[in-house]
Design a protein around this motif. Structure first.
Motif, short mmCIF file in Angstrom:
data_model
loop_
_atom_site.label_atom_id
_atom_site.label_comp_id
_atom_site.label_asym_id
_atom_site.label_seq_id
_atom_site.Cartn_x
_atom_site.Cartn_y
_atom_site.Cartn_z
N PRO A 395 0.83 -1.21 0.00
CA PRO A 395 0.00 0.00 0.00
C PRO A 395 0.87 1.26 0.00
CG PRO A 395 0.16 -0.86 2.20
CD PRO A 395 0.89 -1.84 1.32
N VAL A 396 0.21 2.37 -0.25
CA VAL A 396 0.90 3.66 -0.10
C VAL A 396 0.50 4.18 1.28
CG1 VAL A 396 1.10 6.01 -0.99
CG2 VAL A 396 0.74 4.11 -2.57
N VAL A 397 1.49 4.38 2.15
CA VAL A 397 1.17 4.79 3.52
C VAL A 397 1.70 6.21 3.76
CG1 VAL A 397 1.32 4.18 5.96
CG2 VAL A 397 1.46 2.39 4.22
N LEU A 398 0.80 7.09 4.18
CA LEU A 398 1.22 8.47 4.47
C LEU A 398 1.30 8.65 5.98
CD1 LEU A 398 -1.21 10.35 2.01
CD2 LEU A 398 1.05 9.44 1.54
N VAL A 399 2.53 8.70 6.50
CA VAL A 399 2.74 8.83 7.95
C VAL A 399 2.85 10.32 8.28
CG1 VAL A 399 4.31 8.30 9.85
CG2 VAL A 399 3.92 6.61 8.05
N GLN A 400 2.04 10.75 9.26
CA GLN A 400 2.01 12.19 9.55
C GLN A 400 2.65 12.54 10.89
OE1 GLN A 400 0.62 14.25 7.10
NE2 GLN A 400 0.53 12.31 6.02
N ASP A 401 3.68 13.38 10.78
CA ASP A 401 4.14 14.14 11.95
C ASP A 401 5.03 13.45 12.98
OD1 ASP A 401 4.24 16.70 12.70
OD2 ASP A 401 2.16 16.92 13.25
N TYR A 402 5.40 14.30 13.96
CA TYR A 402 6.43 13.92 14.94
C TYR A 402 5.95 12.89 15.96
CZ TYR A 402 3.80 17.14 17.90
OH TYR A 402 2.80 17.76 18.60
N HIS A 403 4.68 12.56 15.95
CA HIS A 403 4.19 11.53 16.87
C HIS A 403 4.65 10.16 16.41
CE1 HIS A 403 1.21 14.85 16.73
NE2 HIS A 403 1.33 14.75 18.05
N PHE A 404 5.08 10.05 15.15
CA PHE A 404 5.37 8.73 14.58
C PHE A 404 6.75 8.67 13.92
CE2 PHE A 404 0.65 8.92 14.49
CZ PHE A 404 0.45 7.95 15.46
N ALA A 405 7.77 9.15 14.59
CA ALA A 405 9.11 9.12 13.99
C ALA A 405 9.60 7.69 13.78
CB ALA A 405 10.08 9.88 14.89
N LEU A 406 9.16 6.74 14.62
CA LEU A 406 9.66 5.37 14.51
C LEU A 406 8.81 4.51 13.59
CD1 LEU A 406 10.40 4.81 18.32
CD2 LEU A 406 11.96 5.63 16.53
N LEU A 407 7.64 5.02 13.27
CA LEU A 407 6.66 4.21 12.53
C LEU A 407 7.14 3.77 11.14
CD1 LEU A 407 3.84 3.00 12.68
CD2 LEU A 407 2.90 5.17 11.90
N PRO A 408 7.82 4.63 10.35
CA PRO A 408 8.19 4.18 9.00
C PRO A 408 9.01 2.89 9.01
CG PRO A 408 8.49 6.55 9.22
CD PRO A 408 8.15 6.04 10.58
N ALA A 409 10.02 2.82 9.86
CA ALA A 409 10.85 1.60 9.89
C ALA A 409 10.02 0.41 10.39
CB ALA A 409 12.06 1.83 10.79
N MET A 410 9.10 0.66 11.30
CA MET A 410 8.27 -0.44 11.83
C MET A 410 7.32 -0.96 10.76
SD MET A 410 7.35 1.11 15.55
CE MET A 410 8.55 1.22 16.86
N ILE A 411 6.76 -0.07 9.94
CA ILE A 411 5.88 -0.50 8.83
C ILE A 411 6.72 -1.30 7.83
CG2 ILE A 411 4.38 0.24 6.95
CD1 ILE A 411 3.69 2.72 8.59
N ARG A 412 7.93 -0.78 7.58
CA ARG A 412 8.80 -1.46 6.60
C ARG A 412 9.07 -2.91 7.02
NH1 ARG A 412 9.29 -0.21 2.28
NH2 ARG A 412 9.69 2.01 2.56
N GLU A 413 9.21 -3.13 8.32
CA GLU A 413 9.43 -4.51 8.80
C GLU A 413 8.22 -5.39 8.47
OE1 GLU A 413 10.07 -4.68 13.02
OE2 GLU A 413 11.84 -3.41 12.82
#
Ligand code: F6P
Length: 751
Positions: A395-413
């Motif tokens: 999917p195309v995931v749009l992660v928003q803002d400083y609440h989720f700095a760790l989220l991109p790497a976690m989604i990538r996993e």
């Protein structure tokens, strides 16, 4: 070249006139000179005749006429007197000297002598013909013919002509030179005056064009504005971004792939009031303002913290609800957080740590280990939610803002093939400032799980890249603005966020009506100058500095007391945090102090409306105001400034804007101020309050074109188009790899 041509236009007729004047003047000069000399020679003839007449009369009386001959011969020894003849009373020639022309009889000589210029051309040169009677007492009608040399006159005439021609040529040259110099000077004046007008001097900077250009100035500007409008309208046909264009981009470049948005703040909250009634509220959030129209266009899934008190009552068994209420254009998936999770992740690490760290607003960031752990935990929970909502593996995931700095790497996993676009809505500080964060490396690694990482400005991108450079072993390609970390490449790009530009019939009340309603509600006098500020009640927004500027204005310019009112709408926010509570209290007490100092019966210079206002109410206030004040001490973008511009379809109203807001880079026709400089902001308020309507219109029209063009669909469209390109490259690379693998298999088989 153009100047030369222009000057030639003046010079050619001038030189022609001088030539004609010379052609007329020269023969006239000749004639006059001849007359003057003829008159002189006549006088000389009379003198000679006088001198000779006694001796001639005597010689005739004595019958010794041979003496006359010798008398004549002596007389013609004078170099000017060429010949003499004696004519009898009947016109017969009695005597003549040797040089006397034989063809010139007495009668002809008399005829010639009567002319204005008695001139006789001879082979040896012209002679003057003079006829003088012999002395009267003993005259018998005889006369003397005297021929004087005229060649010296011709010579003098030729000299005079030469001098005259020389003089005229010199005069012509002098006039030409003066014309060229004067034309050059005045042309330069014109050119620089016109350049000033074209640059907008006297328009943005209050300067007047040179007086001779003043009549043209407004005409030139009006024409320029028309051309600019025309140009932009033409451009719009090709480049305008709107929901349709965004949808078609999703269909073509992203082949209708699923779009998932993740943010902390949800776009719609269900709140239960004290009387048990439930209302749907839209939060005061720039993020929501920007992402909501994009989601409506893409019909995807928005995952957010369900923070409304009645939220749980309105979701299905998968915690989903279709929104916006009534039109159901996309799906909202609510994630529930416990009090502890909210406390550690949202209040603690995000708002006491990262928020002040990134804003550099002189509030000390607080980093607690427990908050950090909770932040990681909540990020994991949202990563699980993304994996659960994904219908496919990419999917195309749009992660928003400083609440989720760790989220991109976690989604990538969880979803290695996902295209992850992270947008950081707040500023990114310089590496030294960011360096104080104890978990800076983990945060950077988490963010580099993104395919594309977006900031509002290039400046923030640069700060981020430098921070990575100082903290991680990563390969940075400045030319392409990419960072490669652990064999994964991230594009770091600027995408200035914006608003959904209101097109067509918006159903807004006319500006006069909005003004009437707001003035009535606030009890303002009809001639009040109304300035407004609309913000979350946050210390980064510069509300304190703004109040100081209002106070300074009233102090410096007492004429505004009773006539200038500043209304601050401050939506309560993060009130669980001590820093925010203290700040809000301080603002209240400063507002009270100003009102005590300058208030009068029926007049309060500062009105603090510390409550949530719905979008329609804010819009009405914007339309009623003379000035909108945005004085953020640091802001990623600031959408309030853009919403004010969008609200002013009457092209009136002045925007006072902090140079530390990302918006200042786009909205340069605002009055840009340093909010820390109270004096400067107070002066800008005065300038705004006294700005002529025409200048307001010029500035506002230009601001409106900018915001309309750079709308939120462009923001999302550019990011999604970059994502589309990336996915295409990935697909091609995968195909090439598949071919290679097939070739390899076949080779192994044949072997
Ligand atoms: O500016 C950063 C930001 O996340 C904005 O996008 C949003 O307007 C604001 O903070 C909201 O803050 P909160 O969700 O904490 O009220």
């Amino acid at each position: 070249m153009k100047t030369l041509r222009l000057q030639l236009r003046f010079l050619v007729p001038l030189l022609l006139t001088l030539t004609v004047a010379a052609l007329v003047a020269l023969p006239l000069m000749d004639r006059l000179t001849l007359r003057w000399f003829a008159r002189d020679l006549n006088t000389r003839d009379a003198l000679v005749a006088n001198t000779l007449s006694d001796a001639i009369n005597e010689a005739q009386a004595d019958g010794k006429s041979w003496r006359i001959q010798s008398l004549f011969d002596r007389a013609v020894q004078d170099e000017r007197l060429v010949a003499i003849a004696l004519c009898g009373p009947g016109g017969e020639m009695l005597r003549r000297t040797e040089g006397y022309p034989r063809t010139l009889g007495c009668t002809r000589a008399n005829e010639l002598a009567e002319q204005a210029v008695p001139r006789l051309p001879l082979e040896s040169g012209s002679v003057h013909v003079g006829v003088q009677p012999l002395k009267a007492d003993d005259a018998d009608g005889s006369s003397l013919v005297l021929l004087h040399d005229m060649s010296f006159i011709d010579k003098r005439s030729a000299d005079t002509r030469r001098y005259l021609v020389g003089f005229i040529v010199l005069l012509g040259l002098a006039i030409a030179l003066i014309t060229v110099i004067v034309a050059q000077i005045s042309w330069r004046g014109w050119v620089s005056g016109m350049q000033g007008i074209l640059r907008g001097e006297g328009l943005l900077v209050p300067l007047l064009p040179p007086p001779e250009l003043q009549p043209f100035a407004s005409e030139v500007r009006a024409r320029l504005r028309d051309l600019e409008d025309e140009y932009r309208r033409g451009l719009d046909l090709v480049t305008v971004w709107n929901p349709e264009r965004l949808r078609s981009l999703l269909q073509t470049q992203l082949r209708g792939d699923q779009v998932i948005v993740v943010s902390n703040r949800e776009p719609y909250l269900h709140e239960r009031l004290d009387d048990g009634q439930v209302i749907v509220r839209r939060p005061a959030s720039g993020l929501v303002t920007a992402v909501e129209p994009v989601m409506r266009a893409c019909s995807g899934t928005w995952i957010a913290h369900g923070s409304g008190s009645a939220d749980r009552d309105f979701v299905d068994r998968h915690d989903r609800i279709a929104v916006p209420p009534g039109t159901n254009e996309y799906s909202l998936r609510r994630v529930w957080l416990t009090k502890e999770e909210e406390e550690g992740y949202y209040n603690g690490f995000a708002n006491e740590g990262l928020w002040p760290l990134c804003h550099v607003a002189h509030v000390r960031p607080v980093f607690r280990e427990a908050d950090w752990q909770m932040y990681k935990h909540v990020n994991e929970r949202f990563a699980d939610a993304v994996a659960a909502e994904a219908r496919g593996d990419d999917p195309v995931v749009l992660v928003q803002d400083y609440h989720f700095a760790l989220l991109p790497a976690m989604i990538r996993e969880r979803l290695p093939r996902a295209t992850i676009l992270t947008f950081w809505h707040i500023p990114w500080p310089n590496p030294e400032s960011f360096g104080i964060c104890p978990w800076r490396r983990e945060i950077l690694q988490g963010m580099l799980g993104s395919t594309i990482l977006g900031f509002h400005t290039r400046f923030h991108c640069k700060n981020f890249i430098e921070t990575v450079d100082r903290s991680l072993e990563a390969r940075i390609e400045h030319e392409h603005s990419t960072i490669s970390f652990h064999d994964k490449e991230t594009l770091v790009e600027s995408y200035p966020i914006s608003i959904d530009w209101p097109e067509g019939d918006r159903g807004w009340a006319p500006v006069d009506e909005c003004r009437r309603r707001v003035f009535e509600r606030l009890g303002l006098g009809p001639f009040t100058c109304l300035a407004v500020g609309v913000d979350r009640f946050d210390y980064t927004k510069g509300i304190l500095e703004r109040l100081h500027a209002v106070e300074r204005l009233l102090e410096k310019r007492p004429e505004w007391v009773g006539k200038f009112v500043f209304v601050q709408v401050a939506a309560p926010t993060r009130s669980a945090l001590e820093e925010y509570r203290a700040f809000q209290q301080r603002i209240h007490s400063v507002a009270d102090r100003i009102n005590t100092r300058y208030g009068q019966p029926g007049y309060q210079p500062v009105r603090l409306l510390a409550e949530h206002h719905e979008h329609e109410a804010v819009n009405e206030l914007f339309r009623a105001a003379n000035i909108c004040v945005v004085t953020s001490l640091h802001d990623g973008m600031n959408l309030v400034s853009k919403e004010f511009v969008a609200a002013r379809d009457d092209e009136q109203g002045v925007l006072v804007l902090s140079r530390f807001a990302g918006a200042a880079r786009e909205l340069s026709e605002a009055l840009i101020v340093n909010p820390y400089h109270v004096e400067e902001t107070a002066d800008a308020l005065h300038l705004a309050a006294t700005m002529p309507a025409a200048e307001q219109r010029e500035r506002m029209a230009s601001l409106r074109m900018t915001v309309r063009e750079n709308n939120v669909f462009r923001w999302a469209g550019r990011m999604l188009a970059d994502a589309g390109r990336y996915r295409l490259r990935e697909r091609i690379a995968a195909r090439v790899q598949r071919h290679k693998n097939t070739d390899l298999d076949e080779t192994t088989l044949h072997a």
